[in-house]
Design an enzyme around this catalytic site. Structure first.
Site, PDB file in Angstrom:
ATOM      1  CG  ASN A  18      -1.448   1.265   1.460  1.00 36.03           C
ATOM      2  OD1 ASN A  18      -1.571   2.306   1.201  1.00 36.03           O
ATOM      3  ND2 ASN A  18      -3.443   1.036   1.286  1.00 36.03           N
ATOM      4  CD  GLU A  45      -4.555   4.259   0.713  1.00 38.68           C
ATOM      5  OE1 GLU A  45      -5.058   5.372   1.045  1.00 38.68           O
ATOM      6  OE2 GLU A  45      -4.079   3.788   1.428  1.00 38.68           O
ATOM      7  CE1 TYR A 120      -6.689   0.393   0.783  1.00 35.44           C
ATOM      8  CE2 TYR A 120      -7.763   1.802  -0.120  1.00 35.44           C
ATOM      9  CZ  TYR A 120      -7.933   1.343   0.747  1.00 35.44           C
ATOM     10  OH  TYR A 120      -7.108   2.572   1.510  1.00 35.44           O
ATOM     11  CG  ASP A 163      -4.613  -2.294   2.764  1.00 34.76           C
ATOM     12  OD1 ASP A 163      -4.807  -2.889   3.981  1.00 34.76           O
ATOM     13  OD2 ASP A 163      -4.433  -1.380   2.768  1.00 34.76           O
ATOM     14  CG  ASN A 165      -7.556  -1.635   5.674  1.00 31.87           C
ATOM     15  OD1 ASN A 165      -6.900  -0.989   6.086  1.00 31.87           O
ATOM     16  ND2 ASN A 165      -7.747  -0.852   4.489  1.00 31.87           N
ATOM     17  CG  ASP A 266      -0.121   3.963   6.576  1.00 30.96           C
ATOM     18  OD1 ASP A 266      -0.081   3.980   5.305  1.00 30.96           O
ATOM     19  OD2 ASP A 266      -1.400   4.675   7.631  1.00 30.96           O
ATOM     20  CG  HIS A 267      -0.233  -0.119   4.101  1.00 31.28           C
ATOM     21  ND1 HIS A 267      -0.795  -1.184   4.623  1.00 31.28           N
ATOM     22  CD2 HIS A 267      -1.319   1.137   4.553  1.00 31.28           C
ATOM     23  CE1 HIS A 267      -2.158  -1.230   5.055  1.00 31.28           C
ATOM     24  NE2 HIS A 267      -2.281   0.883   5.557  1.00 31.28           N
TER      25      HIS A 267
END
Length: 276
Positions: A18, A45, A120, A163, A165, A266-267
């Site tokens: 991501n 993303e 995603y 991702d 989530n 942040d990933h």
């Protein structure tokens, strides 16, 4: 490693990341390639309409084959490959939203083509209640559709990354008890993801290498002043393989150092290597 050499090494390296804006973090892709040398890189993303995707910069890194599905400002997925790829045309428009959250492809690989899916999944907002939070309802509906889709076509010679989530296992989060009511680790999400995995017969490639009783994270919040010291992570990024490829798994990398890069996502990137 040049694309020709990578294609001839007899294994297949598939990475997922991501990137949180492909144009903003394009310079970091060269660092990723230098460290991991993937044959295939799946991005989530990307936040980039297709007409503005940085093809030239990606081409310079050896990814001569590319599939992109993006939109302005948010979402977006891409598959970058040093091997020939073909877009799958028959995959669903999830929840009828056309919101650029999935790409399916066939990848040329040692031993024959591999079906690859890059997802995603919606983050789901902050309130784990579908009645109070439409984003959470969308997330659950998306996973339910993916579960039905997998149930109708059990995975064979296939890899699914992205991702998702959701951090499903107790040691996929820094504190199981404290995150039980936090979106990404709630029981309803964990059960939904497990149902999807079971429906397709998917094998968890990262937990193939790292036992379930060991901590394993791929995401650390921007809110932490010192993310490495606090280490309050979650495993939101996943690689699943079909049962017939489980025995082909030879190596994995969770590239934690990437979280410390300047202007980091942040990933962090995750990669598996198969000898298929």
């Amino acid at each position: 490693m040049p694309a020709k050499a990578a294609a001839g090494r007899g294994t297949l390296r598939i990475a997922t990341w991501n990137i949180n804006s492909v144009r903003l973090r394009l310079p970091l892709l060269s660092d990723l390639v230098a460290a991991l040398d993937p044959d295939v890189l799946c991005l989530q993303e990307t936040k980039c309409p297709d007409e503005f995707f940085p093809h030239e910069g990606v081409e310079a890194l050896g990814f001569t084959h590319r599939l992109v599905r993006g939109m302005k400002g948010y979402n977006g997925v891409a598959i970058l490959s040093k091997r020939p790829i073909l877009l799958r045309g028959e995959d669903p428009d999830w929840c009828g939203k056309g919101d650029c959250r999935h790409l399916g492809a066939s990848i040329d690989a040692p031993g024959g083509p591999i079906e690859l899916h890059n997802f995603y999944i919606p983050a789901g907002g902050d309130i784990p209640d579908r009645e109070k939070n439409l984003k959470f309802g969308h997330k659950l509906d998306f996973v339910a559709e993916a579960t039905a889709w997998s149930s109708a076509r059990p995975a064979q010679r296939a890899v699914m990354v992205g991702d998702l989530n959701i951090a499903p296992l107790e040691h996929d989060v820094w504190s199981h008890k404290q995150l039980l009511d936090v979106v990404s680790h709630t029981p309803v999400e964990v059960e939904a993801l497990g149902a999807w995995q079971r429906a397709g017969g998917w094998h968890d490639a990262l937990r193939h290498f790292v036992p379930a009783d060991q901590k394993l994270y791929t995401w650390w919040s921007y809110r932490a002043a010192d993310w490495r010291a606090s280490d309050r992570g979650r495993r939101l990024d996943h690689v699943w393989v079909s049962p017939d490829l489980a025995g082909a798994l030879s190596r994995h990398v969770v590239f934690k150092d990437a979280r410390g890069w300047a202007k980091a996502s942040d990933h962090v990137p995750v990669m598996v290597e198969l000898a298929p």
